[in-house]
Design a protein around this motif. Sequence first.
Motif, PDB file in Angstrom:
ATOM      1  N   ILE A 284      53.830  72.848   7.535  1.00 49.83           N
ATOM      2  CA  ILE A 284      54.150  72.700   6.119  1.00 49.83           C
ATOM      3  C   ILE A 284      55.664  72.752   5.966  1.00 49.83           C
ATOM      4  CG2 ILE A 284      53.866  73.649   3.807  1.00 49.83           C
ATOM      5  CD1 ILE A 284      51.220  74.825   4.717  1.00 49.83           C
ATOM      6  N   LYS A 285      56.186  71.706   5.360  1.00 49.56           N
ATOM      7  CA  LYS A 285      57.632  71.634   5.133  1.00 49.56           C
ATOM      8  C   LYS A 285      57.868  71.149   3.698  1.00 49.56           C
ATOM      9  CE  LYS A 285      57.942  68.773   8.652  1.00 49.56           C
ATOM     10  NZ  LYS A 285      56.629  68.962   9.307  1.00 49.56           N
ATOM     11  N   ILE A 286      58.994  71.562   3.125  1.00 50.42           N
ATOM     12  CA  ILE A 286      59.395  71.097   1.799  1.00 50.42           C
ATOM     13  C   ILE A 286      60.747  70.418   1.933  1.00 50.42           C
ATOM     14  CG2 ILE A 286      59.920  71.754  -0.578  1.00 50.42           C
ATOM     15  CD1 ILE A 286      58.106  74.150  -0.269  1.00 50.42           C
ATOM     16  N   LEU A 287      60.862  69.226   1.332  1.00 51.72           N
ATOM     17  CA  LEU A 287      62.094  68.455   1.396  1.00 51.72           C
ATOM     18  C   LEU A 287      62.602  68.180  -0.009  1.00 51.72           C
ATOM     19  CD1 LEU A 287      59.762  66.925   3.466  1.00 51.72           C
ATOM     20  CD2 LEU A 287      61.897  66.092   4.419  1.00 51.72           C
ATOM     21  N   ASP A 288      63.931  68.060  -0.127  1.00 46.41           N
ATOM     22  CA  ASP A 288      64.471  67.662  -1.428  1.00 46.41           C
ATOM     23  C   ASP A 288      64.435  66.141  -1.540  1.00 46.41           C
ATOM     24  OD1 ASP A 288      66.599  66.645   0.037  1.00 46.41           O
ATOM     25  OD2 ASP A 288      67.965  68.276  -0.465  1.00 46.41           O
ATOM     26  N   LEU A 365      56.055  67.416  -5.703  1.00 46.21           N
ATOM     27  CA  LEU A 365      56.086  68.577  -6.600  1.00 46.21           C
ATOM     28  C   LEU A 365      57.513  68.870  -7.056  1.00 46.21           C
ATOM     29  CD1 LEU A 365      53.565  70.949  -4.771  1.00 46.21           C
ATOM     30  CD2 LEU A 365      53.145  69.489  -6.745  1.00 46.21           C
ATOM     31  N   ILE A 366      58.289  67.817  -7.205  1.00 42.82           N
ATOM     32  CA  ILE A 366      59.683  67.983  -7.614  1.00 42.82           C
ATOM     33  C   ILE A 366      59.771  68.592  -9.011  1.00 42.82           C
ATOM     34  CG2 ILE A 366      61.797  66.710  -8.201  1.00 42.82           C
ATOM     35  CD1 ILE A 366      61.150  64.800  -5.917  1.00 42.82           C
ATOM     36  N   SER A 370      58.199  76.039  -9.398  1.00 45.92           N
ATOM     37  CA  SER A 370      58.024  76.970  -8.294  1.00 45.92           C
ATOM     38  C   SER A 370      58.231  76.312  -6.938  1.00 45.92           C
ATOM     39  CB  SER A 370      56.623  77.592  -8.346  1.00 45.92           C
ATOM     40  OG  SER A 370      55.627  76.590  -8.217  1.00 45.92           O
ATOM     41  N   VAL A 371      58.311  74.984  -6.888  1.00 49.49           N
ATOM     42  CA  VAL A 371      58.476  74.266  -5.614  1.00 49.49           C
ATOM     43  C   VAL A 371      59.744  73.432  -5.612  1.00 49.49           C
ATOM     44  CG1 VAL A 371      57.443  72.629  -4.000  1.00 49.49           C
ATOM     45  CG2 VAL A 371      55.974  74.184  -5.289  1.00 49.49           C
ATOM     46  N   ARG A 372      59.831  72.531  -6.609  1.00 47.93           N
ATOM     47  CA  ARG A 372      60.982  71.640  -6.756  1.00 47.93           C
ATOM     48  C   ARG A 372      61.305  70.894  -5.463  1.00 47.93           C
ATOM     49  NH1 ARG A 372      62.976  71.940 -11.585  1.00 47.93           N
ATOM     50  NH2 ARG A 372      62.863  73.857 -12.847  1.00 47.93           N
ATOM     51  N   GLY A 373      60.295  70.238  -4.945  1.00 48.74           N
ATOM     52  CA  GLY A 373      60.508  69.474  -3.723  1.00 48.74           C
ATOM     53  C   GLY A 373      59.295  68.635  -3.367  1.00 48.74           C
ATOM     54  N   ILE A 374      59.375  67.961  -2.235  1.00 49.91           N
ATOM     55  CA  ILE A 374      58.287  67.138  -1.715  1.00 49.91           C
ATOM     56  C   ILE A 374      57.647  67.913  -0.570  1.00 49.91           C
ATOM     57  CG2 ILE A 374      57.702  64.978  -0.570  1.00 49.91           C
ATOM     58  CD1 ILE A 374      60.186  63.782  -2.034  1.00 49.91           C
TER      59      ILE A 374
END
Length: 617
Positions: A284-288, A365-366, A370-374
Amino acid sequence: MSDHYLQMNILIVEDNPGDLFLLEELLGATSLPVARLFRVTNATQAISVLQLQKINLVLLDLTLPDSDGLESYKIINQYAVSIPIIVLTGMIDMHVALETMANGAQDYLIKGEFDEKLLSKSIQYSIERKRNLENLRESNERYEFVTKATNDMVWDWNLDTNEIYWAGENIYKLYGYQVTDFKTSADFWEKCIHPDDRQRVIDGLFKSISSNTHSIWQDEFRFRKADGTYAHVVDKGYLLYHGQTPRRMIGAMQDITDRKLAELKVINSERRFRSLVQNGSDMIKILDEDGHFTFSSPTVEKVLGYTPSTLVGRNLFDFIHPDDMAFIRKRFKQISQQPSLEISSFRFRNADGEWRWLEAKLTNLIEDPSVRGIVSNSRDVTEKKQMEKKLQEERQMKQKEITEAVIREQEKERYEISKELHDNVNQQLTVAMMYLATALKGSDNHQELLKQSSGFIFNAIEEIRKLSKALVTPLIKDFGLAKAIDGLVEDILVANQMSIEFFYESFYEEDINYEFKLNIFRIVQEQINNIIKHANANCVTIELYRDDFIRLSITDNGKGFDTAVKRKGIGINNIFSRVELYNGSIELKSAPNKGCQLHIVFPAGREILIEPPTQTV
């Protein structure tokens, strides 16, 4: 004198004229501001005055014509609940007078034993006492209303007697306990605390009591209800001191079970999520929006060798294989315009510099604060990819073997045709030429020779026609696939004693290309030959129909075979190869003495259908 005593209206209930006269004289001798006196001789008249007039004080003789003793007081008191009543009695009625005091009368005076000073003092004290009692009653009523309107359980703990007073009925309504006089010992409360919480709560409570710097105590714990279940509560108390010594603690217990269960649910959910993130096989990773990693689960280190802190801040495209770069950039651009998408296998460089095949699902989820990212959920599919490659190589090898077998069979078929032409057709034509040559020399039986030559030539033509049909199917182009199969069935029935039924009424073939039709014809031809050579069947059914797919079924009632042990021959392999060529699926059912069923399904795609001509504008 207080304003409460100004302009008093006094009701005198007395049937003795002498006592009434004396009482009026004494009232007149006082300094009380009497506005008006109301005189009645019985309880019935007194009730009428109380209902119609504003009375500030009642002087009541207990012996009346229509009532007597305590009964007189109770009758009058029903209509003078908030009015002070002073009972007038004789020496012989002392016990009755005291009984009226116990039932709420403010004072009593013995006839002939009081003067104007004692009368004035009794009236003033009675009014003051009644007013205080009314204030207390109103305060208690408000308190009762508060306890009924709230879901908190209010309590009052006397530290000297170690008794707890539970206000109102909330201890029963909320926790199910029937408490006599709403009082229990403090031990009752202590025993209701959950064993796992008890010592902590008790220690905290007495620490607050013994401290001179804290007047408020609060704690959360589990409180046992009468049915044995536990409620989550928050209990809060306020200490009251006498000098420096705490004497009482007043507080309230609030049931927070629903909130606590909701919090526990959130905590458990977070724990499960954390466990999945840390121990799951997915990364699981979150990207801007620019592709920089802002979060990485610990699984990334197990799969790719990167610690989360190493990966965070780096850009996704620094790890993508050059050949996959354009594809990934395109998909990453698309996710900014839609909620989610899946990315098929691509190559990602691991910490050792090796290229690993990954599959990923991106979720946008940009806009979620609570996430503000992909969010990227990805997994390593390198082994799967290698297995697919291995299977592809094996499939190609198998296809090569099938092709070689087909070529060998074709060569064998050519040899058989060549042999048939040489041994049969060629000999018949040679004999015919010999007969013709003899007839041309003028032989006496030249007519017979010509006739026999004609027969040999006709037989040769028939043999050539049969061989031609075995090689090419001109009927497909001229009349269609169904008619070609019809012709094949007719030729087979001429030389074989069997029943063949062909059903194709719902088959539409105008938009199907010739190569596919020829492929179907060869499958039918191959399976019929297999049936004739091996099945010993006397009944065959051929079905060719079309819905969303093109379906072919060939069924016979022959001797069948065990599909689990019998090896496929060249003919069956040819059929499987032809089905695979057009992405079809094949099902072969058979068993000893159960005949054989061959079911084939082709998707009606572009490989099969004729593309419509391009329209020009």
